[in-house]
Scaffold this active site. Structure first.
Site, PDB file in Angstrom:
ATOM      1  N   TYR A  63       1.227  -8.438  -3.190  1.00  0.00           N
ATOM      2  CA  TYR A  63       1.027  -7.259  -2.423  1.00  0.00           C
ATOM      3  C   TYR A  63       1.482  -7.676  -1.002  1.00  0.00           C
ATOM      4  O   TYR A  63       2.301  -7.033  -0.330  1.00  0.00           O
ATOM      5  CB  TYR A  63      -0.428  -6.829  -2.219  1.00  0.00           C
ATOM      6  N   SER A  80       2.053  -3.189   6.489  1.00  0.00           N
ATOM      7  CA  SER A  80       0.707  -3.737   6.553  1.00  0.00           C
ATOM      8  C   SER A  80       0.697  -5.084   7.427  1.00  0.00           C
ATOM      9  O   SER A  80       1.420  -5.678   7.602  1.00  0.00           O
ATOM     10  CB  SER A  80       0.210  -3.936   5.041  1.00  0.00           C
TER      11      SER A  80
END
Length: 263
Positions: free
Chosen positions: A160, A147
């Protein structure tokens, strides 16, 4: 740029998190190019519907494995399932993962542990389990989905972001270690993408300028088709610039900006 397209026809790709979003798009694009696919996710109904569609449309074989990738020992379970079916994979797409938004002080510890289990522990175990097969084949790729948050600290999505930084670092290192084997290894870093992720992470309001799963997967396929596949790629020009700047701008400034965006 000169390309040397990856082999798809006559190979088999296993996609985790294949029931929706980026994983579903990877399955569709690999099947479109003639690869058989192994679809792994929890939602059996969605997997079976996707498998039927891909087989009818592209004449490939789609194998459904309705499994929870977040449980301990998943790599060994996947190995058994594939061995029982006589399947050897050439490509692995490590896409399964989830995120959560909130200050770490208020996050449910069990949910955070589950996130680490799926995003880090399971991905690492599955990658290690099947990496020898991928190297032996030499016709496919290892793609792990990281990401853009892997490139910077992410307050209010701290765990995360940390899991995706792990995925980026791990996959780039594997790319180096296997550089002489013919295996194409890629860490794919999307930004905000129009998937179910934002429903799960409760971060709809930060999803500005979202890409589609098709755009994200197209970025990956173009990278895989390069004569020399890069170890990592960021999807979207704006995301790529932001990721580059996060390595140049002082860390304290990046942290402050990220915190204000996600607060």
């Amino acid at each position: 740029m000169t390309t040397s397209e990856m082999t798809y026809r006559g190979t088999t790709a296993m996609i985790t998190g294949a029931s929706s979003g980026i994983g579903e798009e990877f399955a569709a694009r690999f099947a479109e190019r003639g690869a058989d696919v192994v679809l792994v996710a929890r939602r059996e109904d969605r997997l079976r519907a996707l498998a039927a569609e891909l087989e009818e449309r592209h004449g490939i074989t789609a194998t459904v494995l309705p499994l929870d990738l977040g449980v301990a020992g998943i790599a060994a379970t996947l190995r058994r399932e594939l061995d029982d079916r006589g399947i050897r994979i050439d490509t692995l797409i490590g896409n399964a993962g989830f995120g959560a938004r909130g200050a770490i002080l208020t996050e449910d510890p069990e949910r955070l542990a589950a996130m680490i289990q799926l995003n880090v522990v399971a991905l690492t175990a599955v990658t290690r389990e099947f990496l020898p097969d991928l190297v032996a084949s030499g016709r496919g790729a290892l793609v792990n989905v990281a990401s853009v948050v892997a490139y910077q600290p992410t307050p209010y999505m701290a765990v995360y972001g940390a899991t995706k930084a792990f995925v980026l670092s791990l996959t780039e290192a594997i790319a180096y270690e296997t550089r002489d084997t013919g295996l194409r290894v890629l860490a794919l870093s999307p930004g905000s993408t129009a998937t179910e992720f934002f429903e799960i992470a409760c971060a709809e309001e930060v999803a500005r300028g979202m890409q589609t799963p098709a755009q994200v997967v197209e970025t990956a396929l173009k990278a895989l088709d390069r004569r020399s596949t890069p170890p990592s790629v960021v999807s979207g020009a704006t995301n790529a610039v932001a990721s580059m700047l996060s390595g140049i701008i002082p860390r304290r400034v990046v942290l402050e900006a990220s915190g204000r965006l996600l607060a």
